[in-house]
Enzyme design. Sequence first.
Site, PDB file in Angstrom:
ATOM      1  N   THR A 283       0.814  -1.212   0.000  1.00  0.00           N
ATOM      2  CA  THR A 283       0.000   0.000   0.000  1.00  0.00           C
ATOM      3  C   THR A 283       0.851   1.267   0.000  1.00  0.00           C
ATOM      4  O   THR A 283       2.038   1.252   0.312  1.00  0.00           O
ATOM      5  CB  THR A 283      -0.937   0.017   1.218  1.00  0.00           C
ATOM      6  OG1 THR A 283      -0.161   0.038   2.411  1.00  0.00           O
ATOM      7  CG2 THR A 283      -1.849  -1.193   1.218  1.00  0.00           C
ATOM      8  N   ASP A 284       0.183   2.377  -0.324  1.00  0.00           N
ATOM      9  CA  ASP A 284       0.832   3.684  -0.275  1.00  0.00           C
ATOM     10  C   ASP A 284       0.460   4.380   1.030  1.00  0.00           C
ATOM     11  O   ASP A 284      -0.140   3.765   1.919  1.00  0.00           O
ATOM     12  CB  ASP A 284       0.456   4.519  -1.501  1.00  0.00           C
ATOM     13  CG  ASP A 284      -1.047   4.780  -1.602  1.00  0.00           C
ATOM     14  OD1 ASP A 284      -1.773   4.599  -0.607  1.00  0.00           O
ATOM     15  OD2 ASP A 284      -1.494   5.174  -2.691  1.00  0.00           O
ATOM     16  N   LEU A 285       0.785   5.640   1.152  1.00  0.00           N
ATOM     17  CA  LEU A 285       0.505   6.365   2.394  1.00  0.00           C
ATOM     18  C   LEU A 285      -0.980   6.458   2.715  1.00  0.00           C
ATOM     19  O   LEU A 285      -1.349   6.621   3.875  1.00  0.00           O
ATOM     20  CB  LEU A 285       1.106   7.779   2.326  1.00  0.00           C
ATOM     21  CG  LEU A 285       2.631   7.837   2.370  1.00  0.00           C
ATOM     22  CD1 LEU A 285       3.115   9.265   2.136  1.00  0.00           C
ATOM     23  CD2 LEU A 285       3.151   7.314   3.694  1.00  0.00           C
TER      24      LEU A 285
END
Length: 129
Positions: A14-16
Amino acid sequence: MTHQFALRVYYEDTDLAGIVYYANYLKYIERARSEWVRALGISQTALKTDSGVVFAVRRVEADYLTPARFEDDLIVETILHAMTPARLVLDQRVLRGAEVCFAARVTLVAISASGAPVRLPAALRDALC
């Protein structure tokens, strides 16, 4: 024939914002294609060793439809769309339940070690017919 490959979204995917980073969908569908070929009874290592044939992605058409998130359980579906003597076209979808998160049409070509196009191995053609 539809092949299904199950996976879970990990934090590293995942990203932020906590959603699957866009490039990871390409990794998911790559894993699913490898498992699809294995389920057909074909060893890609043996293909390379015995006949010098490997597969390369020639084209990907991708649609990002809805985000998958950390800890989602996903299914990657792989369906043969078309086959020519040296090419496979696959439809792949990443699903969360009945919801399609990502869809792609992937064109694979059979190539030699030097990168020249070659015919699909007979064992693979036979497994798909």
